[in-house]
Design a protein around this motif. Structure first.
Motif, PDB file in Angstrom:
ATOM      1  N   VAL A  16     -20.811  25.628 -13.184  1.00 20.78           N
ATOM      2  CA  VAL A  16     -20.120  26.886 -13.481  1.00 20.78           C
ATOM      3  C   VAL A  16     -18.612  26.704 -13.350  1.00 20.78           C
ATOM      4  O   VAL A  16     -17.856  27.102 -14.232  1.00 20.78           O
ATOM      5  CB  VAL A  16     -20.635  28.026 -12.563  1.00 20.78           C
ATOM      6  N   ALA A  17     -18.173  26.086 -12.272  1.00 20.36           N
ATOM      7  CA  ALA A  17     -16.736  25.869 -12.072  1.00 20.36           C
ATOM      8  C   ALA A  17     -16.169  24.986 -13.182  1.00 20.36           C
ATOM      9  O   ALA A  17     -15.098  25.270 -13.730  1.00 20.36           O
ATOM     10  CB  ALA A  17     -16.481  25.249 -10.704  1.00 20.36           C
ATOM     11  N   HIS A  18     -16.881  23.927 -13.533  1.00 19.38           N
ATOM     12  CA  HIS A  18     -16.442  23.010 -14.593  1.00 19.38           C
ATOM     13  C   HIS A  18     -16.367  23.745 -15.937  1.00 19.38           C
ATOM     14  O   HIS A  18     -15.389  23.613 -16.681  1.00 19.38           O
ATOM     15  CB  HIS A  18     -17.414  21.820 -14.669  1.00 19.38           C
ATOM     16  N   ALA A  19     -17.396  24.534 -16.250  1.00 22.62           N
ATOM     17  CA  ALA A  19     -17.425  25.258 -17.519  1.00 22.62           C
ATOM     18  C   ALA A  19     -16.318  26.300 -17.592  1.00 22.62           C
ATOM     19  O   ALA A  19     -15.660  26.432 -18.631  1.00 22.62           O
ATOM     20  CB  ALA A  19     -18.787  25.921 -17.710  1.00 22.62           C
ATOM     21  N   GLU A  62     -23.591  27.050 -22.886  1.00 23.53           N
ATOM     22  CA  GLU A  62     -23.089  25.739 -22.477  1.00 23.53           C
ATOM     23  C   GLU A  62     -24.173  24.684 -22.623  1.00 23.53           C
ATOM     24  O   GLU A  62     -25.318  24.891 -22.241  1.00 23.53           O
ATOM     25  CB  GLU A  62     -22.618  25.744 -21.023  1.00 23.53           C
ATOM     26  N   LYS A  63     -23.790  23.543 -23.163  1.00 23.04           N
ATOM     27  CA  LYS A  63     -24.645  22.365 -23.244  1.00 23.04           C
ATOM     28  C   LYS A  63     -23.922  21.255 -22.496  1.00 23.04           C
ATOM     29  O   LYS A  63     -22.930  20.721 -22.977  1.00 23.04           O
ATOM     30  CB  LYS A  63     -24.899  21.947 -24.704  1.00 23.04           C
ATOM     31  N   ARG A  64     -24.390  20.955 -21.282  1.00 16.42           N
ATOM     32  CA  ARG A  64     -23.748  19.940 -20.447  1.00 16.42           C
ATOM     33  C   ARG A  64     -24.610  18.696 -20.416  1.00 16.42           C
ATOM     34  O   ARG A  64     -25.774  18.755 -20.028  1.00 16.42           O
ATOM     35  CB  ARG A  64     -23.550  20.463 -19.021  1.00 16.42           C
ATOM     36  N   ARG A  65     -24.030  17.579 -20.822  1.00 11.02           N
ATOM     37  CA  ARG A  65     -24.765  16.311 -20.830  1.00 11.02           C
ATOM     38  C   ARG A  65     -24.824  15.711 -19.441  1.00 11.02           C
ATOM     39  O   ARG A  65     -23.909  15.846 -18.638  1.00 11.02           O
ATOM     40  CB  ARG A  65     -24.083  15.328 -21.790  1.00 11.02           C
ATOM     41  N   ARG A  66     -25.904  15.035 -19.185  1.00  8.21           N
ATOM     42  CA  ARG A  66     -26.157  14.381 -17.906  1.00  8.21           C
ATOM     43  C   ARG A  66     -25.171  13.227 -17.681  1.00  8.21           C
ATOM     44  O   ARG A  66     -24.764  12.562 -18.631  1.00  8.21           O
ATOM     45  CB  ARG A  66     -27.585  13.854 -17.904  1.00  8.21           C
TER      46      ARG A  66
END
Length: 190
Positions: A16-19, A62-66
């Motif tokens: 959440v913070a990163h996004a 959001e689509k966050r890659r591993r």
């Protein structure tokens, strides 16, 4: 080809913070309010609600890659675009993936990565991405391959989703093509 889920849901608070940081940098809109979506909107495909100073509300998925995904990249950052949420098979037609959902409420998709892979983030207009995917899915699958993810829901039949890892540059160019048309002839027809 089978693969492990390539999206990172394990560190939700950090995500959440990163996004939010990525959204603030990409929107360049002082005073925008960014909040995680409520469960109902989240289920409908929106992870964040952005309210701009003038009151306009944007829904962002959001689509966050591993972490570690960059080891598979051939041409810079790749965006995983889902063709099939449930792959067609004997006895069923299949369910189109999120990238092809014409009725989605999503305004933008935020693609983020673990900073060790790349500090880049991409904010993409969803419906232009959908048009690009509709036009280029077969070409991209041929050029970049497809990845299947096998899941076994509790008590349900196995589910196979299919995604295509498309380099950011190819997505960007296809979205540009989706925004343009050939010249329109304004001459009256006889």
């Amino acid at each position: 080809m089978s693969w492990r889920a390539d999206f990172d849901f394990s560190r939700q608070h950090e995500n959440v913070a990163h996004a939010c940081t990525a959204l603030r940098r990409l929107l360049r809109e002082p005073g925008a309010v960014i909040e995680p979506a409520d469960p109902q909107l989240d289920y409908a495909g929106a992870d964040y609600v952005v309210t701009l100073p003038g009151g306009l509300t944007l829904l962002v998925d959001e689509k966050r890659r591993r972490a570690g995904c960059s080891r598979y990249w051939r041409r810079g950052p790749e965006l995983f675009l889902e063709r099939w949420c449930i792959r067609p098979g004997p006895g069923h037609r299949g369910v189109p993936g999120w990238t092809l959902q014409a009725d989605a409420l999503t305004d933008f998709v935020l693609f983020t990565f673990d900073p060790a892979d790349t500090p880049a983030a991409f904010l993409v207009p969803f419906h232009l991405l959908r048009l690009a995917m509709e036009r280029h899915a077969d070409q991209w699958a041929h050029a970049y391959g497809q990845r299947e993810q096998h899941q076994a829901p509790d008590g349900g039949p196995p589910k196979v989703s299919v995604s295509v890892p498309v380099p950011w540059a190819a997505v960007r160019d296809a979205i540009g093509d989706a925004m343009a048309t050939s010249p329109i002839n304004l001459e009256p027809r006889p």
